[in-house]
Design an enzyme around this catalytic site. Sequence first.
Site, PDB file in Angstrom:
ATOM      1  N   ASP A 188     -45.559 -56.550-151.692  1.00  0.00           N
ATOM      2  CA  ASP A 188     -45.550 -56.225-150.288  1.00  0.00           C
ATOM      3  C   ASP A 188     -46.493 -55.135-149.979  1.00  0.00           C
ATOM      4  O   ASP A 188     -47.001 -55.076-148.617  1.00  0.00           O
ATOM      5  CB  ASP A 188     -44.317 -55.593-150.024  1.00  0.00           C
ATOM      6  CG  ASP A 188     -42.657 -56.354-150.407  1.00  0.00           C
ATOM      7  OD1 ASP A 188     -42.932 -56.873-151.435  1.00  0.00           O
ATOM      8  OD2 ASP A 188     -41.812 -56.461-149.749  1.00  0.00           O
TER       9      ASP A 188
ATOM     10  N   TRP B 268     -46.442 -62.651-149.380  1.00  0.00           N
ATOM     11  CA  TRP B 268     -47.086 -61.563-149.228  1.00  0.00           C
ATOM     12  C   TRP B 268     -48.532 -61.553-150.106  1.00  0.00           C
ATOM     13  O   TRP B 268     -49.684 -60.888-149.553  1.00  0.00           O
ATOM     14  CB  TRP B 268     -46.319 -60.359-149.831  1.00  0.00           C
ATOM     15  CG  TRP B 268     -45.231 -59.922-148.998  1.00  0.00           C
ATOM     16  CD1 TRP B 268     -44.058 -59.574-149.749  1.00  0.00           C
ATOM     17  CD2 TRP B 268     -45.009 -59.701-147.438  1.00  0.00           C
ATOM     18  NE1 TRP B 268     -43.010 -59.447-148.630  1.00  0.00           N
ATOM     19  CE2 TRP B 268     -43.669 -59.374-147.380  1.00  0.00           C
ATOM     20  CE3 TRP B 268     -45.650 -59.935-146.516  1.00  0.00           C
ATOM     21  CZ2 TRP B 268     -43.052 -59.157-146.152  1.00  0.00           C
ATOM     22  CZ3 TRP B 268     -45.412 -59.678-145.219  1.00  0.00           C
ATOM     23  CH2 TRP B 268     -43.820 -59.131-145.074  1.00  0.00           C
TER      24      TRP B 268
ATOM     25  N   THR C  90     -38.795 -58.224-161.471  1.00  0.00           N
ATOM     26  CA  THR C  90     -38.467 -58.350-160.143  1.00  0.00           C
ATOM     27  C   THR C  90     -37.439 -57.445-159.637  1.00  0.00           C
ATOM     28  O   THR C  90     -36.676 -56.769-160.273  1.00  0.00           O
ATOM     29  CB  THR C  90     -38.051 -60.161-159.916  1.00  0.00           C
ATOM     30  OG1 THR C  90     -37.872 -60.240-158.481  1.00  0.00           O
ATOM     31  CG2 THR C  90     -36.664 -60.121-160.295  1.00  0.00           C
TER      32      THR C  90
ATOM     33  N   ARG D 270     -41.000 -64.903-151.275  1.00  0.00           N
ATOM     34  CA  ARG D 270     -41.755 -63.966-150.193  1.00  0.00           C
ATOM     35  C   ARG D 270     -42.726 -63.063-150.645  1.00  0.00           C
ATOM     36  O   ARG D 270     -43.795 -62.805-149.968  1.00  0.00           O
ATOM     37  CB  ARG D 270     -40.565 -63.041-149.423  1.00  0.00           C
ATOM     38  CG  ARG D 270     -40.991 -62.261-148.343  1.00  0.00           C
ATOM     39  CD  ARG D 270     -40.005 -61.830-147.486  1.00  0.00           C
ATOM     40  NE  ARG D 270     -39.196 -60.833-147.838  1.00  0.00           N
ATOM     41  CZ  ARG D 270     -37.971 -60.811-148.327  1.00  0.00           C
ATOM     42  NH1 ARG D 270     -37.216 -62.089-148.185  1.00  0.00           N
ATOM     43  NH2 ARG D 270     -37.269 -59.745-148.407  1.00  0.00           N
TER      44      ARG D 270
ATOM     45  N   ASP E 298     -43.902 -48.424-146.799  1.00  0.00           N
ATOM     46  CA  ASP E 298     -43.778 -49.249-145.716  1.00  0.00           C
ATOM     47  C   ASP E 298     -44.173 -48.465-144.710  1.00  0.00           C
ATOM     48  O   ASP E 298     -44.193 -48.992-143.478  1.00  0.00           O
ATOM     49  CB  ASP E 298     -42.265 -49.884-145.532  1.00  0.00           C
ATOM     50  CG  ASP E 298     -42.023 -51.101-146.648  1.00  0.00           C
ATOM     51  OD1 ASP E 298     -43.129 -51.757-147.151  1.00  0.00           O
ATOM     52  OD2 ASP E 298     -41.067 -50.853-147.274  1.00  0.00           O
TER      53      ASP E 298
ATOM     54  N   GLY F 108     -44.071 -55.792-165.261  1.00  0.00           N
ATOM     55  CA  GLY F 108     -43.688 -56.559-164.227  1.00  0.00           C
ATOM     56  C   GLY F 108     -42.161 -56.966-164.377  1.00  0.00           C
ATOM     57  O   GLY F 108     -41.796 -57.076-165.377  1.00  0.00           O
TER      58      GLY F 108
END
Length: 394
Positions: free
Chosen positions: A171, A247, A231, A243, A110, A229
């Site tokens: 994200d 993204w 979550t 969300r 981030d 994959g």
Amino acid sequence: MTATDVRPNSDAEATAAAVAAAIGTVDANIAAFGDRYPADTTAANRYPLRPPSVGQPEGANVGWTTSFWPGMLWLAHDLTGDDRHLRAALSHVDSFADRVNRGIDLDTHDLGFLYTLSCVTPARRTDDARARGAALAAADHLMTRFLEPAGIIQAWGDLNDPRQRGRTIIDSLMNTPLLFWASQATGDDRYAAAARRHTAQLRQHILRPDGTTFHTFYWDPDSGVPLHGETEQGHADHSCWARGQAWGIYGFSLNHRHTGDPGLLAAARICADRFLASLPNDHVAYWDLEFGDGSGQERDSSAAAIAACGLVELADNLADPASAGRYRTAAAEILRSLIDHYSTGGHPVSNALILHGVYDKPKDVGVDEGTLWGDYFYLEALTRATIPGWTSPW
């Protein structure tokens, strides 16, 4: 919260009123927070100061969301031209320069969110040398998270943490603009090359065949083999965190703008079509697309705000006027619902811009609250709707 067909004002009038209300809240928060930082989310609809963390005091520049506060100040300056917003935005450069120079809480992808809004923007707009240096230092640190031969940027945590090693998240598509800027600023293509490889991996693996997305995906960091994959903040590994899908719309669109890769534009359209097909009557998504009207679950206004921006970005990249118009209309419907039903114009006690967001429902963090990123992207959506040809910081 239900949809309504009663619209006493035109969209332009409603947008102008919403901008005025948002700027009023931003101004009050300048007085309240100054150079300090609010928490990730509100508590009972009000932002407290960011709690002490990683050895830093209350209100310090830690965590992944602090840049959304100066980001809002830059948007306020775009909307008003008022020097007080410019001064307030620039006042945060020193904090972000200090953070990267002292190595405070940097173990995250981030850095793209953090330094694009706080330092790339003033470097571009005011030729601020300290901001430019901090943003380049952040880009260099982000490059240390690029894993060969997987070709991905690790999302969170220490690079030797077995739980996080080889993991990226959707994200991250919003963090790559820092790397594209770094290549443009220095002439060194290695930053952009890493971003291109990373986004290609996400296009291939984080986007599922049915048009939904995983929140997170793992690669073997040594062999580069894609693994699986799952979550982290969605309802279930098989469901679609709202969300994250938002993204995907915005992030794939942005990366197409930087690369010209048609596959990324196609991915953005796939994400957009699936997101829009899952919306409830009032155009604001539930926190996971698994849920719909009557589920009793919470909306995520931040997902809606991100999607509204992403849909306009997507439309800007499309050559087909009909398709572009469809996405612009959808963005306008989402934004209007946020203005009418989620903004804090009628909630004078709140210091957020929009309410009814969700940070992390499985962990019961920031559920049905305002969020810093939701506020930023709501104000960005208002800015896009207000200023033709607005120049994106991304």
